[in-house]
Design a protein around this motif. Structure first.
Motif, PDB file in Angstrom:
ATOM      1  N   TYR A  19       0.660  -1.173  -0.154  1.00 29.97           N
ATOM      2  CA  TYR A  19      -0.007   0.025   0.076  1.00 29.97           C
ATOM      3  C   TYR A  19       0.955   1.281   0.067  1.00 29.97           C
ATOM      4  CZ  TYR A  19       0.357   0.041   5.260  1.00 29.97           C
ATOM      5  OH  TYR A  19       0.756  -0.020   6.582  1.00 29.97           O
ATOM      6  N   VAL A  52       0.586   5.754   0.994  1.00 28.88           N
ATOM      7  CA  VAL A  52      -0.095   6.558   1.655  1.00 28.88           C
ATOM      8  C   VAL A  52       0.039   8.021   1.229  1.00 28.88           C
ATOM      9  CG1 VAL A  52      -0.902   7.631   3.887  1.00 28.88           C
ATOM     10  CG2 VAL A  52      -0.252   4.939   3.955  1.00 28.88           C
ATOM     11  N   TRP A  94       0.111  11.266   2.426  1.00 26.42           N
ATOM     12  CA  TRP A  94      -0.255  12.134   3.312  1.00 26.42           C
ATOM     13  C   TRP A  94      -0.233  13.818   3.425  1.00 26.42           C
ATOM     14  CZ3 TRP A  94       1.282   7.532   6.518  1.00 26.42           C
ATOM     15  CH2 TRP A  94       0.927   7.244   7.698  1.00 26.42           C
ATOM     16  N   CYS A  97      -4.954  12.117   4.774  1.00 25.24           N
ATOM     17  CA  CYS A  97      -4.266  11.211   3.910  1.00 25.24           C
ATOM     18  C   CYS A  97      -5.512  10.406   2.978  1.00 25.24           C
ATOM     19  CB  CYS A  97      -3.297  10.458   4.590  1.00 25.24           C
ATOM     20  SG  CYS A  97      -4.026   9.236   5.626  1.00 25.24           S
ATOM     21  N   THR A 116      -5.280   6.525   1.379  1.00 28.18           N
ATOM     22  CA  THR A 116      -4.500   5.121   1.364  1.00 28.18           C
ATOM     23  C   THR A 116      -4.809   4.360  -0.010  1.00 28.18           C
ATOM     24  OG1 THR A 116      -4.373   5.303   3.868  1.00 28.18           O
ATOM     25  CG2 THR A 116      -3.893   3.097   2.853  1.00 28.18           C
ATOM     26  N   THR A 120      -3.365  -2.897   5.205  1.00 31.15           N
ATOM     27  CA  THR A 120      -2.578  -2.012   6.263  1.00 31.15           C
ATOM     28  C   THR A 120      -1.954  -2.641   7.345  1.00 31.15           C
ATOM     29  OG1 THR A 120      -4.274  -0.898   7.282  1.00 31.15           O
ATOM     30  CG2 THR A 120      -3.889  -0.167   5.304  1.00 31.15           C
ATOM     31  N   GLY A 171      -2.126  -1.497  10.350  1.00 32.51           N
ATOM     32  CA  GLY A 171      -2.865  -1.258  11.482  1.00 32.51           C
ATOM     33  C   GLY A 171      -2.252  -0.786  12.734  1.00 32.51           C
ATOM     34  N   HIS A 172      -3.341  -0.024  13.422  1.00 34.89           N
ATOM     35  CA  HIS A 172      -2.623   0.571  14.729  1.00 34.89           C
ATOM     36  C   HIS A 172      -3.441   0.986  15.542  1.00 34.89           C
ATOM     37  CE1 HIS A 172      -3.245   3.930  11.780  1.00 34.89           C
ATOM     38  NE2 HIS A 172      -3.920   4.558  12.931  1.00 34.89           N
ATOM     39  N   HIS A 216      -4.330   4.186  18.311  1.00 33.85           N
ATOM     40  CA  HIS A 216      -3.588   5.689  18.439  1.00 33.85           C
ATOM     41  C   HIS A 216      -2.940   5.991  19.650  1.00 33.85           C
ATOM     42  CE1 HIS A 216      -6.705   7.557  15.379  1.00 33.85           C
ATOM     43  NE2 HIS A 216      -5.663   6.869  14.895  1.00 33.85           N
ATOM     44  N   GLU A 235     -11.401   8.904  14.481  1.00 33.10           N
ATOM     45  CA  GLU A 235     -10.909   9.031  13.129  1.00 33.10           C
ATOM     46  C   GLU A 235     -12.082   8.746  12.195  1.00 33.10           C
ATOM     47  OE1 GLU A 235      -7.257   7.171  12.229  1.00 33.10           O
ATOM     48  OE2 GLU A 235      -7.200   7.905  10.004  1.00 33.10           O
ATOM     49  N   TYR A 278     -12.822   7.704   8.457  1.00 28.14           N
ATOM     50  CA  TYR A 278     -12.432   7.219   7.038  1.00 28.14           C
ATOM     51  C   TYR A 278     -13.650   7.278   6.079  1.00 28.14           C
ATOM     52  CZ  TYR A 278      -8.266   4.285   8.775  1.00 28.14           C
ATOM     53  OH  TYR A 278      -7.153   3.743   9.228  1.00 28.14           O
ATOM     54  N   HIS A 291      -7.369  -0.160  14.152  1.00 26.23           N
ATOM     55  CA  HIS A 291      -7.932  -0.336  13.040  1.00 26.23           C
ATOM     56  C   HIS A 291      -6.945  -0.397  11.908  1.00 26.23           C
ATOM     57  CE1 HIS A 291      -6.927   3.907  14.654  1.00 26.23           C
ATOM     58  NE2 HIS A 291      -6.614   4.390  13.146  1.00 26.23           N
ATOM     59  N   PHE A 338      -9.133   4.887   0.215  1.00 22.37           N
ATOM     60  CA  PHE A 338      -9.902   5.562   1.181  1.00 22.37           C
ATOM     61  C   PHE A 338      -9.076   6.874   1.686  1.00 22.37           C
ATOM     62  CE2 PHE A 338      -7.562   2.439   3.557  1.00 22.37           C
ATOM     63  CZ  PHE A 338      -7.100   3.143   4.670  1.00 22.37           C
ATOM     64  N   TYR A 345      -7.810  12.460  10.929  1.00 20.91           N
ATOM     65  CA  TYR A 345      -7.779  12.355  12.431  1.00 20.91           C
ATOM     66  C   TYR A 345      -7.047  13.542  13.372  1.00 20.91           C
ATOM     67  CZ  TYR A 345      -2.823  11.302  10.689  1.00 20.91           C
ATOM     68  OH  TYR A 345      -1.695  11.344   9.849  1.00 20.91           O
ATOM     69  N   HIS A 377       0.580   7.164  16.337  1.00 23.66           N
ATOM     70  CA  HIS A 377       0.466   5.846  15.769  1.00 23.66           C
ATOM     71  C   HIS A 377       0.973   4.871  16.591  1.00 23.66           C
ATOM     72  CE1 HIS A 377      -0.846   8.707  12.327  1.00 23.66           C
ATOM     73  NE2 HIS A 377      -1.723   7.782  12.173  1.00 23.66           N
ATOM     74  N   TYR A 390       1.818   1.320  16.550  1.00 24.04           N
ATOM     75  CA  TYR A 390       2.253   0.312  15.544  1.00 24.04           C
ATOM     76  C   TYR A 390       2.814  -0.955  16.731  1.00 24.04           C
ATOM     77  CZ  TYR A 390       1.477   3.398  11.613  1.00 24.04           C
ATOM     78  OH  TYR A 390       1.204   4.195  10.790  1.00 24.04           O
TER      79      TYR A 390
END
Ligand code: PAN
Ligand code: ZN
Length: 193
Positions: A51, A53, A55, A68, A70, A84, A86-87, A89, A96, A98, A135, A147, A151, A157, A159
């Motif tokens: 993927y 992004v 930004w 952003c 993605t 993705t 995913g993370h 926050h 957020e 989407y 997410h 998408f 946020y 983030h 991760y």
């Protein structure tokens, strides 16, 4: 004040203007797919882009609203769809929005205990990421899944916990479409039935 502006192509998700492009290849996603052998083979063979992004350059700071697009490529690793990382926050109680633009995605939302909710992220769907929920988007279609997201700038983030344990369920290609199965890393078993 300086007006930041980005021009997004709503079909491809590509952005120009005040934008930074970040690319995630398979090599950037070590540990994220459930089948390590299939992952290593695909990474070593051609290391595809999973993927990108696009930004905005809006600062990641309190009061700001970074955004952003993605773009997740179609594809599978060991039957598991491209997705993705995913993370959560870092500042947990930040939400957020989407907005699905193109292709077909599944938005996985997971709380800290592993409870999972799934939203079909199709074009036109505005999906709300509730504060506190991790997410990830999975591309379950044959076209790129695109998408838009916006946020709170102080969200941050996290991760780490996803890299460590993943999500509680994985999305695999089944005979008639996507199937959600318990993740081996959460449940200590095999993902495939
Ligand atoms: C999104 C994501 C973006 C890429 O903007 O950051 O889709 O996914 P990963 O960050 O999981 O690699 C978002 O949720 N920002 O908070
Ligand atoms: Zn987020």
């Amino acid at each position: 004040m300086s007006a930041l502006q980005t021009l997004y192509d709503l079909r491809t998700g590509a952005g120009t203007g005040d934008v930074v492009r970040v690319v995630r290849t398979l090599a950037d996603m070590d540990g994220h797919f459930a089948d390590p052998e299939a992952y290593q083979a695909a990474r070593d063979a051609h290391n595809p882009v999973v993927y990108e992004v696009f930004w905005s350059t809006v600062p990641e700071a309190e009061g700001e609203v970074p955004y952003c697009t993605t773009v997740i490529q179609p594809g599978v690793v060991g039957g598991e769809y491209f997705m993705t990382k995913g993370h959560f926050h870092s500042k947990r109680m930040t939400g957020e929005v989407y907005l699905g633009l193109s292709g077909s995605g599944l938005l996985l939302l997971m709380d800290e205990g592993g409870v999972l909710e799934v939203v079909n992220l199709n074009p036109g769907v505005a999906a709300y990421v509730t504060p506190g929920w991790a997410h990830r988007v999975v591309n379950v279609g044959r076209e790129p899944c695109v998408f838009f997201a916006a946020y709170p700038g102080d969200a941050g983030h996290d991760y780490g916990s996803i890299a460590e344990r993943g999500f509680s369920q994985v999305v695999l290609q089944g005979p008639v479409g996507p199937e959600l199965l318990p993740s081996p890393r959460w449940h200590g078993g095999k993902a495939k039935p």
